[in-house]
Design a protein around this motif. Structure first.
Motif, mmCIF file in Angstrom:
data_model
loop_
_atom_site.group_PDB
_atom_site.id
_atom_site.type_symbol
_atom_site.label_atom_id
_atom_site.label_comp_id
_atom_site.label_asym_id
_atom_site.label_seq_id
_atom_site.Cartn_x
_atom_site.Cartn_y
_atom_site.Cartn_z
ATOM 1 N N HIS A 1 42.164 36.933 47.720
ATOM 2 C CA HIS A 1 40.928 36.239 47.327
ATOM 3 C C HIS A 1 40.263 35.599 48.536
ATOM 4 O O HIS A 1 39.039 35.695 48.718
ATOM 5 C CB HIS A 1 41.248 35.178 46.266
ATOM 6 C CG HIS A 1 40.081 34.345 45.867
ATOM 7 N ND1 HIS A 1 39.940 33.030 46.274
ATOM 8 C CD2 HIS A 1 38.987 34.617 45.113
ATOM 9 C CE1 HIS A 1 38.832 32.534 45.781
ATOM 10 N NE2 HIS A 1 38.231 33.469 45.082
ATOM 11 N N THR B 1 37.212 38.655 42.915
ATOM 12 C CA THR B 1 36.466 37.406 43.011
ATOM 13 C C THR B 1 36.112 36.810 41.660
ATOM 14 O O THR B 1 36.213 35.594 41.467
ATOM 15 C CB THR B 1 35.168 37.633 43.813
ATOM 16 O OG1 THR B 1 35.507 38.156 45.105
ATOM 17 C CG2 THR B 1 34.392 36.346 43.978
ATOM 18 N N ARG C 1 39.703 28.751 43.857
ATOM 19 C CA ARG C 1 38.425 29.358 43.485
ATOM 20 C C ARG C 1 37.288 28.350 43.617
ATOM 21 O O ARG C 1 36.221 28.654 44.171
ATOM 22 C CB ARG C 1 38.484 29.896 42.052
ATOM 23 C CG ARG C 1 37.217 30.624 41.599
ATOM 24 C CD ARG C 1 37.352 31.087 40.162
ATOM 25 N NE ARG C 1 37.315 29.978 39.231
ATOM 26 C CZ ARG C 1 36.184 29.450 38.749
ATOM 27 N NH1 ARG C 1 35.004 29.917 39.132
ATOM 28 N NH2 ARG C 1 36.235 28.451 37.881
#
Length: 217
Positions: free
Chosen positions: A76, A124, A139
């Protein structure tokens, strides 16, 4: 598992231990991009399957990572770093352009990078959601980084007299949410538009934030 297994040291095959470790890590991340970003997805991938896809052993996996979630976290961050590099390059190239053209160039670079590989979009916007509090924190931290970038660009536009002076943190946060949502829906086939049309719409929204009705520069 309490921690990673200890990786071998010394030079072998003309490569240092650090070079071999970097290559193994890259191979695991490349395999994860395929398995997490396509089929079967993060939740249905095992350490054994990932190791096999990488052409490495499970022992080598545990020399690099503790869990599959560690791999997802690293992937990520990598996907975000690729997008950030594309944006930073676009910012530098568009430095002398007027605000509308500058904003279009920057968002075109971002959108092209993110949507150029559907697996990156899935990492994502899909696979990272709901995994764990740790991943949610990561995130949101990456989203905060994008908010900071928009705020910095807005501040530069204000200094040039191209945008209205205001606190841009709240509108920038809302705008990043719109960017993520629209690109996700477009990539999923829910939005009947070309990528250029999507970028143009995002640029219009950004310019409406920077230049609200009634403001005169």
């Amino acid at each position: 598992m309490a921690g990673r297994l200890k990786a071998p040291t010394g030079r072998y095959g003309g490569k240092t231990a650090e070079e071999r470790q970097a290559e193994r890590r890259r191979r695991f991340l490349d395999a994860a991009l395929q398995l997490f970003g396509d089929t079967p997805g993060f939740r249905n991938t095992t350490v054994a399957a990932l190791s096999e896809a990488a052409g490495l052993s499970t022992r080598q996996f545990y020399e690099e990572f503790r869990t599959l979630e560690d791999v997802l976290a690293a992937l990520h961050l990598q996907v975000n770093e690729w997008a950030e590099q594309a944006v930073v390059a676009a910012v530098a190239e568009a430095d002398t352009l007027p605000l509308p053209e500058r904003a279009a160039a920057i968002f075109r670079a971002y959108a092209a990078n993110v949507t150029g590989d559907p697996r990156r979009i899935r990492i994502t916007f899909v696979e990272i959601i709901g995994v764990s509090p740790r991943m949610e924190e990561q995130r949101l931290a990456r989203r905060a980084g994008w908010v900071e970038l928009v705020c910095a660009e807005a501040g530069a536009a204000v200094a040039r007299g191209e945008a209205a002076p205001r606190d841009y943190r709240l509108p920038a946060t809302a705008f990043i949410g719109a960017v993520n949502g629209l690109l996700h829906d477009w990539s999923s086939g829910w939005v009947d538009a070309s990528l250029d049309e999507v970028v143009e719409e995002l640029v219009r929204q950004l310019l409406a934030i920077l230049r609200p009705v009634g403001w005169e520069g």
